[in-house]
Design a protein around this motif. Structure first.
Motif, PDB file in Angstrom:
ATOM      1  N   UNK A  54       0.916  -0.847   0.086  1.00  0.00           N
ATOM      2  CA  UNK A  54      -0.382  -0.074  -0.103  1.00  0.00           C
ATOM      3  C   UNK A  54       1.450   1.138   0.230  1.00  0.00           C
ATOM      4  N   UNK A  55       1.632   1.670   1.036  1.00  0.00           N
ATOM      5  CA  UNK A  55       3.037   2.502   0.428  1.00  0.00           C
ATOM      6  C   UNK A  55       3.593   2.368  -0.288  1.00  0.00           C
ATOM      7  N   UNK A  56       4.148   1.274  -0.697  1.00  0.00           N
ATOM      8  CA  UNK A  56       4.775   1.458  -2.225  1.00  0.00           C
ATOM      9  C   UNK A  56       3.998   1.852  -3.685  1.00  0.00           C
ATOM     10  N   UNK A  57       2.418   2.171  -3.480  1.00  0.00           N
ATOM     11  CA  UNK A  57       1.300   2.327  -4.254  1.00  0.00           C
ATOM     12  C   UNK A  57       1.055   3.331  -4.071  1.00  0.00           C
ATOM     13  N   UNK A  58       1.818   4.232  -3.296  1.00  0.00           N
ATOM     14  CA  UNK A  58       0.750   5.087  -2.380  1.00  0.00           C
ATOM     15  C   UNK A  58      -0.602   5.351  -2.377  1.00  0.00           C
ATOM     16  N   UNK A  59      -1.453   4.361  -1.478  1.00  0.00           N
ATOM     17  CA  UNK A  59      -2.782   3.467  -1.292  1.00  0.00           C
ATOM     18  C   UNK A  59      -2.768   2.838   0.166  1.00  0.00           C
ATOM     19  N   UNK A  60      -4.185   3.685   0.287  1.00  0.00           N
ATOM     20  CA  UNK A  60      -4.295   3.113   1.666  1.00  0.00           C
ATOM     21  C   UNK A  60      -4.181   2.036   2.287  1.00  0.00           C
ATOM     22  N   UNK A  61      -4.493   1.090   3.178  1.00  0.00           N
ATOM     23  CA  UNK A  61      -4.651  -0.651   2.953  1.00  0.00           C
ATOM     24  C   UNK A  61      -5.362  -0.932   2.810  1.00  0.00           C
ATOM     25  N   UNK A  62      -6.812  -0.300   2.823  1.00  0.00           N
ATOM     26  CA  UNK A  62      -8.169  -0.618   2.289  1.00  0.00           C
ATOM     27  C   UNK A  62      -8.371  -0.311   0.737  1.00  0.00           C
ATOM     28  N   UNK A  63      -8.041   0.091   0.548  1.00  0.00           N
ATOM     29  CA  UNK A  63      -7.518   0.736  -0.974  1.00  0.00           C
ATOM     30  C   UNK A  63      -6.668  -0.523  -1.611  1.00  0.00           C
ATOM     31  N   UNK A  64      -5.773  -1.227  -0.732  1.00  0.00           N
ATOM     32  CA  UNK A  64      -4.702  -1.737  -1.509  1.00  0.00           C
ATOM     33  C   UNK A  64      -5.162  -3.553  -1.704  1.00  0.00           C
ATOM     34  N   UNK A  65      -6.492  -3.834  -0.443  1.00  0.00           N
ATOM     35  CA  UNK A  65      -6.905  -4.616   0.263  1.00  0.00           C
ATOM     36  C   UNK A  65      -7.462  -4.645  -1.655  1.00  0.00           C
ATOM     37  N   UNK A  66      -8.677  -3.566  -1.921  1.00  0.00           N
ATOM     38  CA  UNK A  66      -9.665  -3.672  -2.598  1.00  0.00           C
ATOM     39  C   UNK A  66      -9.019  -4.144  -4.363  1.00  0.00           C
ATOM     40  N   UNK A  67      -7.795  -3.616  -4.355  1.00  0.00           N
ATOM     41  CA  UNK A  67      -6.849  -3.856  -5.464  1.00  0.00           C
ATOM     42  C   UNK A  67      -6.309  -5.449  -5.002  1.00  0.00           C
ATOM     43  N   UNK A  68      -5.968  -5.889  -3.755  1.00  0.00           N
ATOM     44  CA  UNK A  68      -5.675  -7.622  -3.758  1.00  0.00           C
ATOM     45  C   UNK A  68      -7.376  -8.122  -4.506  1.00  0.00           C
ATOM     46  N   UNK A  69      -8.419  -7.852  -3.942  1.00  0.00           N
ATOM     47  CA  UNK A  69      -9.760  -8.837  -4.021  1.00  0.00           C
ATOM     48  C   UNK A  69      -9.941  -8.991  -5.355  1.00  0.00           C
ATOM     49  N   UNK A  70      -9.868  -7.539  -6.257  1.00  0.00           N
ATOM     50  CA  UNK A  70      -9.362  -8.097  -7.565  1.00  0.00           C
ATOM     51  C   UNK A  70      -9.040  -8.289  -8.147  1.00  0.00           C
ATOM     52  N   UNK A  71      -7.859  -9.291  -8.073  1.00  0.00           N
ATOM     53  CA  UNK A  71      -6.649  -9.467  -8.773  1.00  0.00           C
ATOM     54  C   UNK A  71      -6.452 -10.976  -8.498  1.00  0.00           C
ATOM     55  N   UNK A  72      -7.114 -11.240  -7.225  1.00  0.00           N
ATOM     56  CA  UNK A  72      -6.666 -12.782  -6.842  1.00  0.00           C
ATOM     57  C   UNK A  72      -7.530 -13.709  -7.929  1.00  0.00           C
ATOM     58  N   UNK A  73      -8.406 -13.781  -8.219  1.00  0.00           N
ATOM     59  CA  UNK A  73      -8.608 -14.446  -8.875  1.00  0.00           C
ATOM     60  C   UNK A  73      -7.844 -15.385 -10.091  1.00  0.00           C
ATOM     61  N   UNK A  74      -7.072 -14.620 -10.279  1.00  0.00           N
ATOM     62  CA  UNK A  74      -5.891 -14.031 -11.979  1.00  0.00           C
ATOM     63  C   UNK A  74      -5.011 -14.562 -11.577  1.00  0.00           C
ATOM     64  N   UNK A  75      -4.971 -14.742 -10.441  1.00  0.00           N
ATOM     65  CA  UNK A  75      -2.428 -15.204  -9.885  1.00  0.00           C
ATOM     66  C   UNK A  75      -3.472 -16.882  -9.741  1.00  0.00           C
ATOM     67  N   UNK A  76      -1.664 -16.768 -10.292  1.00  0.00           N
ATOM     68  CA  UNK A  76      -1.078 -18.621 -10.346  1.00  0.00           C
ATOM     69  C   UNK A  76      -1.137 -19.331  -9.704  1.00  0.00           C
ATOM     70  N   UNK A  77      -0.904 -17.886  -7.650  1.00  0.00           N
ATOM     71  CA  UNK A  77      -0.891 -19.082  -6.528  1.00  0.00           C
ATOM     72  C   UNK A  77      -2.109 -17.851  -5.756  1.00  0.00           C
ATOM     73  N   UNK A  78      -3.567 -17.867  -5.314  1.00  0.00           N
ATOM     74  CA  UNK A  78      -3.849 -17.686  -4.942  1.00  0.00           C
ATOM     75  C   UNK A  78      -3.707 -16.596  -3.725  1.00  0.00           C
ATOM     76  N   UNK A  79      -4.268 -15.399  -3.495  1.00  0.00           N
ATOM     77  CA  UNK A  79      -3.514 -15.098  -2.026  1.00  0.00           C
ATOM     78  C   UNK A  79      -4.687 -15.413  -0.963  1.00  0.00           C
TER      79      UNK A  79
END
Length: 170
Positions: A54-79
């Protein structure tokens, strides 16, 4: 409450007037676009704690969580998104074709048209993936059988005198 539950509550359950709803999503989509521009251009698999990313990409933790939620089903190994907190280590080792198709499915033109895709998937392959995804959600109705048409069972009788009366093709 987990940070994923906080994200989903904020994104989908919080009551906002129309203007604030548009501002919320416009802000989120700008952060999301910036994230994907960087991650698609990178050559290394990105990983780290939710807080550090979140810090690296300049967003808060909740916004990063939304991004993780969005990409998760496209990952080779889900988070472990259901149980993660800000100190959970996550990874973005994504399947590029699956991610592209997911963006098309979500109608996220601002993401699937990013120039960073040029280095990952050829324009021809992206067209194929686009068509595959769009056709996978298209409902094709079968041709209706007319009462006086030959019965599809192959009996040689008219449909009305054969299977229609039996209710087979209802």
């Amino acid at each position: 409450m987990s940070i994923l539950e906080n994200w989903r509550k904020l994104a989908y359950e919080t009551q906002r007037d129309n203007r604030n709803e548009q501002l919320f999503w416009a802000n989120y989509f700008n952060h999301e676009k910036s994230f994907y521009e960087k991650i698609l251009a990178g050559s290394e698999v990105e990983s780290g704690t939710v807080k550090a990313l979140a810090e690296k990409y300049g967003v808060d933790v909740i916004t990063m969580t939304g991004i993780i939620d969005g990409i998760d089903e496209c990952l080779k190994e889900p988070n472990p998104i259901e149980t993660m907190d800000e100190d959970t280590v996550v990874s973005f080792d994504f399947d590029k074709e699956k991610l592209y198709k997911k963006m098309v499915e979500c109608k996220a033109e601002w993401l699937y048209e990013l120039p960073e895709w040029d280095a990952l998937i050829t324009p021809e392959r992206r067209k194929e993936l686009y068509k595959e995804q769009r056709s996978s959600t298209t409902i094709v109705k079968p041709k209706k059988i007319g009462r006086n048409d030959p019965c599809p069972c192959g009996s040689g009788k008219k449909f009305k005198a054969c299977c229609l009366g039996k209710g087979i093709y209802d």
